[in-house]
Write a protein that holds these residues in place. Structure first.
Motif, PDB file in Angstrom:
ATOM      1  N   SER A 220     -25.126 -17.155   5.017  1.00  0.00           N
ATOM      2  CA  SER A 220     -25.571 -15.958   4.902  1.00  0.00           C
ATOM      3  C   SER A 220     -24.983 -14.738   5.856  1.00  0.00           C
ATOM      4  CB  SER A 220     -27.129 -15.886   4.735  1.00  0.00           C
ATOM      5  OG  SER A 220     -27.553 -16.483   6.064  1.00  0.00           O
ATOM      6  N   ASN A 221     -24.731 -15.471   6.956  1.00  0.00           N
ATOM      7  CA  ASN A 221     -24.216 -14.390   7.888  1.00  0.00           C
ATOM      8  C   ASN A 221     -22.647 -14.399   7.971  1.00  0.00           C
ATOM      9  OD1 ASN A 221     -26.760 -13.919   9.144  1.00  0.00           O
ATOM     10  ND2 ASN A 221     -26.622 -15.762  10.263  1.00  0.00           N
ATOM     11  N   ASN A 222     -22.012 -14.923   7.261  1.00  0.00           N
ATOM     12  CA  ASN A 222     -20.626 -14.856   7.066  1.00  0.00           C
ATOM     13  C   ASN A 222     -19.953 -13.505   6.257  1.00  0.00           C
ATOM     14  OD1 ASN A 222     -20.604 -17.301   8.401  1.00  0.00           O
ATOM     15  ND2 ASN A 222     -20.232 -18.501   6.427  1.00  0.00           N
ATOM     16  N   TYR A 223     -18.711 -13.346   6.229  1.00  0.00           N
ATOM     17  CA  TYR A 223     -18.168 -12.333   5.621  1.00  0.00           C
ATOM     18  C   TYR A 223     -16.943 -12.922   4.658  1.00  0.00           C
ATOM     19  CZ  TYR A 223     -19.951  -8.529   8.371  1.00  0.00           C
ATOM     20  OH  TYR A 223     -20.818  -7.640   9.040  1.00  0.00           O
ATOM     21  N   LEU A 224     -16.931 -12.123   3.436  1.00  0.00           N
ATOM     22  CA  LEU A 224     -15.786 -12.514   2.565  1.00  0.00           C
ATOM     23  C   LEU A 224     -14.935 -11.119   2.716  1.00  0.00           C
ATOM     24  CD1 LEU A 224     -18.058 -13.341  -0.668  1.00  0.00           C
ATOM     25  CD2 LEU A 224     -16.860 -14.950   1.130  1.00  0.00           C
ATOM     26  N   THR A 225     -13.581 -11.812   2.830  1.00  0.00           N
ATOM     27  CA  THR A 225     -12.341 -10.684   3.059  1.00  0.00           C
ATOM     28  C   THR A 225     -11.576 -10.986   1.717  1.00  0.00           C
ATOM     29  OG1 THR A 225     -12.230 -10.986   5.431  1.00  0.00           O
ATOM     30  CG2 THR A 225     -10.374 -10.273   4.151  1.00  0.00           C
ATOM     31  N   ILE A 226     -11.438  -9.782   0.918  1.00  0.00           N
ATOM     32  CA  ILE A 226     -10.649  -9.787  -0.225  1.00  0.00           C
ATOM     33  C   ILE A 226      -9.354  -9.226  -0.141  1.00  0.00           C
ATOM     34  CG2 ILE A 226     -10.610  -8.779  -2.743  1.00  0.00           C
ATOM     35  CD1 ILE A 226     -14.068  -8.959  -0.783  1.00  0.00           C
ATOM     36  N   TYR A 227      -8.283 -10.083  -0.444  1.00  0.00           N
ATOM     37  CA  TYR A 227      -6.808  -9.689  -0.382  1.00  0.00           C
ATOM     38  C   TYR A 227      -6.329  -9.255  -1.986  1.00  0.00           C
ATOM     39  CZ  TYR A 227      -6.596 -11.458   4.482  1.00  0.00           C
ATOM     40  OH  TYR A 227      -7.123 -11.865   5.731  1.00  0.00           O
ATOM     41  N   TRP A 228      -5.852  -7.977  -1.771  1.00  0.00           N
ATOM     42  CA  TRP A 228      -5.089  -7.842  -3.136  1.00  0.00           C
ATOM     43  C   TRP A 228      -3.680  -7.317  -3.057  1.00  0.00           C
ATOM     44  CZ3 TRP A 228      -9.007  -4.916  -1.022  1.00  0.00           C
ATOM     45  CH2 TRP A 228      -8.797  -3.697  -0.994  1.00  0.00           C
ATOM     46  N   ILE A 229      -2.926  -6.925  -4.158  1.00  0.00           N
ATOM     47  CA  ILE A 229      -1.953  -6.378  -4.122  1.00  0.00           C
ATOM     48  C   ILE A 229      -1.977  -5.141  -4.702  1.00  0.00           C
ATOM     49  CG2 ILE A 229       0.520  -6.056  -5.120  1.00  0.00           C
ATOM     50  CD1 ILE A 229       0.200  -8.047  -2.655  1.00  0.00           C
ATOM     51  N   ASP A 230      -1.906  -3.847  -3.831  1.00  0.00           N
ATOM     52  CA  ASP A 230      -1.729  -2.550  -4.402  1.00  0.00           C
ATOM     53  C   ASP A 230      -0.479  -2.190  -5.031  1.00  0.00           C
ATOM     54  OD1 ASP A 230      -3.622  -0.582  -5.103  1.00  0.00           O
ATOM     55  OD2 ASP A 230      -3.458   0.579  -3.232  1.00  0.00           O
ATOM     56  N   CYS A 231       0.005  -2.467  -6.439  1.00  0.00           N
ATOM     57  CA  CYS A 231       1.086  -2.305  -7.085  1.00  0.00           C
ATOM     58  C   CYS A 231       1.120  -1.025  -7.647  1.00  0.00           C
ATOM     59  CB  CYS A 231       1.406  -3.610  -7.911  1.00  0.00           C
ATOM     60  SG  CYS A 231       0.124  -3.353  -9.274  1.00  0.00           S
ATOM     61  N   SER A 232       2.807  -0.921  -8.036  1.00  0.00           N
ATOM     62  CA  SER A 232       3.147   0.398  -8.767  1.00  0.00           C
ATOM     63  C   SER A 232       3.353   0.381 -10.284  1.00  0.00           C
ATOM     64  CB  SER A 232       4.396   0.866  -8.112  1.00  0.00           C
ATOM     65  OG  SER A 232       4.432   0.849  -6.697  1.00  0.00           O
ATOM     66  N   GLY A 233       2.682  -0.843 -10.763  1.00  0.00           N
ATOM     67  CA  GLY A 233       2.889  -1.124 -12.242  1.00  0.00           C
ATOM     68  C   GLY A 233       4.406  -1.070 -12.821  1.00  0.00           C
ATOM     69  N   VAL A 234       4.739  -0.143 -13.695  1.00  0.00           N
ATOM     70  CA  VAL A 234       6.068  -0.209 -14.459  1.00  0.00           C
ATOM     71  C   VAL A 234       7.085   0.322 -13.364  1.00  0.00           C
ATOM     72  CG1 VAL A 234       7.561   0.622 -16.181  1.00  0.00           C
ATOM     73  CG2 VAL A 234       5.255  -0.033 -16.703  1.00  0.00           C
ATOM     74  N   ILE A 235       7.008   1.331 -12.612  1.00  0.00           N
ATOM     75  CA  ILE A 235       7.996   1.927 -11.801  1.00  0.00           C
ATOM     76  C   ILE A 235       8.009   0.899 -10.299  1.00  0.00           C
ATOM     77  CG2 ILE A 235       7.378   4.217 -12.364  1.00  0.00           C
ATOM     78  CD1 ILE A 235       5.761   4.618 -10.005  1.00  0.00           C
ATOM     79  N   GLY A 236       7.785  -0.468 -10.313  1.00  0.00           N
ATOM     80  CA  GLY A 236       7.959  -1.189  -9.149  1.00  0.00           C
ATOM     81  C   GLY A 236       8.905  -2.239  -9.549  1.00  0.00           C
ATOM     82  N   CYS A 237       9.554  -1.900 -10.800  1.00  0.00           N
ATOM     83  CA  CYS A 237      10.561  -2.839 -11.068  1.00  0.00           C
ATOM     84  C   CYS A 237      11.875  -2.453 -10.285  1.00  0.00           C
ATOM     85  CB  CYS A 237      10.835  -2.900 -12.293  1.00  0.00           C
ATOM     86  SG  CYS A 237       9.497  -3.420 -13.571  1.00  0.00           S
TER      87      CYS A 237
END
Length: 641
Positions: free
Chosen positions: A283-300
């Protein structure tokens, strides 16, 4: 009794069929003289005219909005994504969200001494590389994160369903050291976007009904990870493994799980399993969420454009990439390449795109009823590039169409028929020789025209798995089919494990007593023969590059995932593919060599029928596709001829 003029207004002053501005304003002008004499239609400033224009405009807008609202109720006309999510969610179809572009990056030691790399995660960042132009040629910095512990296309991946990492790989490995001997190479998967994180206390998650709203919208929902910490500022992660599920319906297992859902504004959010409340001393712990903030089509990005390698973790020796000690190459991800981890970046699926794509999704409520349902079911299954399904009635119809074709000889028809080698025979109920009134012996395989009795309660599936390559499902089965003691085509069937998985997925959907069975496809291999003419003379090295581009374009165009079973290649599509493969090509000469352009290899194409597949193959070291010698520059004493 005649109706009075006032009766025409009993149901409204404007006809319900008048929906646009012009028709409404015309009716208004026709109606006013009948109601009042204070009317000067020749004066635009007349208060009545102004009022009429205003009312017609308002009614026009209301009519358009009404039409739009009515259209939002139907799949074929829906335009708003939030409405499409609700509509297609009724059949279990989820609209696609942002997808980060992925590619494979290969590092090659070009020096004469051992080199050291480390692709580890430092707690905040992965090792990164950059591209400085997008696919449109515009200047823009595109960042790719190199995921630790990943490698080339592996056994756990399939052609139709790929995973960036396998389930037993920890992409947050703090150390991923690699030692490269001279000439050695190593490949890692790279994903486009910015790695971001957000920490929240377990108590806050519980108060928020187990939902975590992320401060971002451009989230690749397939690249989200959760790690647990004892405190917000702790650098060490707990051993609890949080597993991502496809939906909250998978939370039935009491394990630490999470799923990506969407709020009413189509923003991605993370929903945590309520098993969180059952973990001891959590109950006293923390959750860290990691994700990729991407560009979609223009990331190719294009091929070999990634540079500026930055390690997140120090290695044994710092490499100077500018000195030429290490060569870096990457695959283009503007299109998906078979047998690789290349994935094209995608932006959120629109309502129109969802309508087209959802038609290949089987409605699990209505189950499978017709052959098109079975075809959609088979082609949407993970690992299936393309598939074809037929029942005994369809097999007989195909055979009858062949039998009645006046352009085929009897010997040609006999080769094309679907027989008991393709579709299993059932109990001898009908005498097809008598029923169809044709002269043949259905019990004699050498004179086989129609299967004497196809299994009536069986649907036969024919499918290609993973572009004919092996995968975690195993190796495909099959061999040379011997017909009249000659090798006429290759028989192919997917791995048995894939077949078992497809049948397992089928069982909850069946509404009729139909058995699912898999048959052998007829595979016909062909290569392309011809000469390429360039717009201007080129060197031999450039000519080799042009030929390589043409062969790559042909491989992609005729890949099983882009073709259909029973579809033969045509001369015109081959010419178009070759000529569009490189801007330096003027035209493709399809008649300059002694062989036909479509050269069938080790097979008899007369046996090609509805359950056949034309497989493009290259001739290793062959000269079947070449640049015309007249277009290649030759040199004599330094003078170009």
């Amino acid at each position: 009794m005649a109706r009075s003029e006032s009766d025409s207004f009993s149901r409204g002053l404007i006809k319900y069929t008048s929906r646009d501005f012009e028709s409404m304003f015309k009716e208004f002008k026709d109606l006013v003289p009948k109601l009042t004499s204070l009317w000067k239609p020749e004066a635009d400033s007349d208060p009545g005219v102004v009022l009429g224009v205003y009312l017609a405009s308002v009614a026009d807008v209301l009519g358009v909005n009404l039409d739009i609202q009515a259209g939002e109720l139907f799949a074929s006309s829906v335009t708003q994504r939030k409405n499409a999510e609700k509509l297609f969610g009724l059949i279990g179809y989820n609209l696609g969200w942002y997808t980060a572009a992925r590619t494979e990056v290969t590092f090659t030691n070009t020096s004469d001494q051992t080199q050291y790399l480390n692709f580890g995660f430092n707690g905040a960042n992965f090792a990164t590389m950059n591209a400085y132009t997008d696919i449109t040629g515009q200047s823009r910095v595109i960042t790719y994160n190199i995921l630790p512990m990943t490698n080339k296309y592996g056994f756990k991946d399939t052609r139709s369903k790929r995973e960036t990492t396998t389930s037993n790989i920890d992409v947050f490995a703090f150390s991923d050291p690699v030692t490269l001997a001279p000439g050695a190479s190593v490949t890692r998967v790279a994903i486009e976007g910015e790695l971001r994180s957000y920490s929240v206390s377990v108590q806050e998650v519980i108060r928020s009904n187990y939902i975590i709203k992320l401060p971002s919208q451009h989230i690749d929902t397939t690249a989200i990870w959760i790690r647990a910490k004892a405190s917000q500022n702790s650098d060490a992660f707990l051993e609890t493994q949080w597993v991502q599920c496809a939906s909250v319906a998978d939370f039935i297992t009491p394990e630490p799980r999470f799923a990506v859902t969407y709020d009413s504004y189509s923003n991605a959010q993370v929903q945590i399993s309520n098993y969180l409340n059952q973990l001891e001393n959590y109950s006293n712990n923390y959750l860290t969420i990691y994700w990729i903030d991407c560009s979609g089509v223009i990331g190719c990005v294009g091929q070999d454009v990634l540079s500026n390698y930055l390690q997140a973790v120090e290695s044994e020796r710092v490499i100077d990439f500018k000195s030429g000690e290490m060569a870096v190459s990457n695959l283009s991800n503007t299109v998906e390449l078979p047998h690789t981890n290349v994935v094209t970046g995608r932006s959120p699926e629109t309502a129109k795109e969802a309508y087209r794509n959802s038609r290949n999704y089987v409605n699990t409520n209505d189950s499978l009823i017709t052959l098109p349902d079975f075809n959609r079911f088979l082609n949407r299954e993970p690992g299936v590039d393309c598939g074809f399904v037929l029942d005994c009635q369809k097999a007989l119809e195909i055979n009858m169409a062949i039998y009645k074709d006046p352009n085929l000889s009897d010997s040609e028809k006999a080769k094309m028929y679907i027989t008991n080698y393709d579709f299993p025979a059932g109990e001898p109920i009908f005498n097809w020789e008598t029923v169809l009134n044709i002269g043949f012996d259905p019990s004699n395989p050498q004179k086989y025209v129609f299967a004497s009795n196809f299994k009536r309660w069986t649907v036969m599936c024919f499918a290609i798995h993973n572009d004919f390559q092996s995968s975690s499902y195993g190796t495909s089965t099959g061999g040379q089919a011997q017909v009249n003691n000659s090798s006429n085509f290759i028989r192919y069937k997917p791995p048995q494990l894939l077949i078992d998985d497809i049948i397992r997925d089928y069982l909850p959907l069946q509404a009729l007593s139909v058995d699912l069975d898999f048959g052998y496809l007829r595979i016909f291999q062909f290569c392309v023969v011809g000469q390429i003419h360039t717009k201007k003379p080129v060197s031999q090295d450039v000519a080799d590059t042009i030929v390589a581009n043409a062969k790559e374009a042909l491989s992609l165009y005729f890949a099983p995932a882009n073709r259909q079973i029973g579809q033969k290649p045509t001369l015109m599509e081959i010419v178009e593919v070759v000529e569009n493969s490189d801007s330096r090509i003027d035209y493709f000469d399809a008649s300059s060599l002694s062989h036909p352009v479509i050269s069938w290899r080790d097979c008899d194409v007369d046996f090609f029928n509805a359950i056949s597949f034309a497989r493009y193959v290259d001739v290793p070291g062959g000269n079947n596709l070449r640049v015309s010698p007249d277009c290649i520059m030759t040199y004599d004493w330094g003078v170009s001829k």
